[in-house]
Enzyme design. Structure first.
Site, short mmCIF file in Angstrom:
data_model
loop_
_atom_site.label_atom_id
_atom_site.label_comp_id
_atom_site.label_asym_id
_atom_site.label_seq_id
_atom_site.Cartn_x
_atom_site.Cartn_y
_atom_site.Cartn_z
N TYR A 155 -91.87 -31.93 18.66
CA TYR A 155 -91.37 -33.17 19.26
C TYR A 155 -91.57 -33.15 20.78
O TYR A 155 -92.14 -34.08 21.35
CB TYR A 155 -89.89 -33.34 18.92
CG TYR A 155 -89.25 -34.56 19.56
CD1 TYR A 155 -89.57 -35.83 19.13
CD2 TYR A 155 -88.32 -34.42 20.58
CE1 TYR A 155 -88.98 -36.96 19.70
CE2 TYR A 155 -87.73 -35.53 21.16
CZ TYR A 155 -88.06 -36.80 20.72
OH TYR A 155 -87.48 -37.89 21.30
N LYS A 159 -93.98 -35.47 23.29
CA LYS A 159 -93.41 -36.27 24.38
C LYS A 159 -93.91 -35.79 25.74
O LYS A 159 -94.11 -36.60 26.65
CB LYS A 159 -91.88 -36.23 24.32
CG LYS A 159 -91.28 -36.94 23.11
CD LYS A 159 -91.63 -38.42 23.09
CE LYS A 159 -90.86 -39.17 22.00
NZ LYS A 159 -91.18 -40.62 21.97
#
Length: 308
Positions: A155, A159
């Site tokens: 994740y 990002k």
């Protein structure tokens, strides 16, 4: 500023995207919205709410992982309204789990949703914005786009990549009057952790049989720890609107209680070792370490303790 503006929002069927659509429709009655997500039924529910006040709403069911559908989304927006004044790349999800155990397919999907989809959609709309004299691009990242933590490696990686893309675009597109900003939420009262837990179970159904078995209860515990600081989707939507409205938008907008202080402490002030200790405890990696030390100790003393 928002009179007759066309705003395209991905991930608009729930959470931050839905809250943003409803709030824009409420505050700017003649705004035109393009709403995209996979679930048509949920999108239409949001659209019906917006239509109570908004002039026009275009629903475009889209799987952001499919390049052809992303391109079709851009084309549908242009065909429907003739322009796109603002793009909010909001669609995203979190893939949790130890890096060692996650598959290449998990990584591909994480980047397809959080990075590649926004990249393709942005590329499709840049010429349109340039031709019309300018535009806004808002990429919804996360504090996890500035801070990496255990079990959230995929994740955060996606990002971090989105933030690097945003920085590059901000510089490349400035001469075309296309302004690029990042919004960085912290914990948000959405189904993020539920989805993350479901994804973890799908990706790692046998986690309890690995050296990382102590993480089995981590996600519910993390959700409990963060719930008191979590913002509503509406609060984050307000920050996105601020980024859209500011005449000279900032490169980054933090949408989290104490977020700026945390970033300063974690990236500027505290020694890296202390930051690592904090995150390992927060995400229960310290329990994995304790289990592993016990296992090694048992081997040394000849006591048989099962450890995969």
């Amino acid at each position: 500023m928002f009179s007759k503006q066309v705003v395209l929002i991905t991930g608009a069927s729930s959470g931050i995207g839905a809250a943003l659509a409803r709030r824009l429709a409420t505050e700017f009655s003649d705004i035109r919205l393009v709403l995209a997500a996979r679930n048509r039924k949920k999108l239409e529910t949001v659209a019906n709410d917006c239509l109570k006040t908004a002039a026009e709403v275009l629903v475009v069911p889209t799987d952001i992982t499919q390049v052809e559908q992303v391109t079709a989304l851009a084309n549908s927006a242009i065909e429907g309204f003739g322009r796109v004044d603002a793009l909010v790349n909001n669609a995203g999800y979190g893939q949790m789990g130890p890096i060692e155990l996650l598959s290449p397919e998990d990584a591909k999907r994480q980047f397809a949703v959080n990075f590649h989809g926004p990249l393709v959609l942005t590329q499709a709309l840049i010429p349109v914005m340039r031709h019309q004299g300018g535009g806004r691009i808002i990429n919804v990242s996360s504090l996890g786009g500035r801070l990496a933590f255990p079990t959230g490696g995929l994740y955060s990686s996606s990002k971090f990549a989105l933030e690097a893309l945003s920085d590059t675009l901000r510089m490349e597109l400035e001469s075309f009057n296309i302004k690029v900003s990042v919004v960085e939420p912290g914990p948000v009262k959405t189904d993020f952790f539920q989805v993350a837990s479901e994804q973890l179970q799908l990706a790692l159904p046998d986690l309890g049989e690995t050296p990382y078995r102590a993480l089995n209860q981590a996600i519910p515990e993390i959700e409990q720890r963060t719930s008191r600081l979590a913002w509503s989707s509406e609060q984050v939507a307000a920050v996105i609107i601020q980024a859209l409205r500011d005449r000279h938008p900032r490169p980054r907008y933090v949408a989290a209680t104490g977020g700026k202080t945390m970033l300063f402490l974690m990236t500027k002030l505290l020694p890296r070792q202390l930051v690592d200790i904090f995150w390992k405890r927060f995400y229960s990696i310290n329990k994995v370490e304790q289990d592993w030390r016990s296992h090694k100790s048992s081997l040394e003393t000849g006591v048989n303790v099962e450890m995969s």
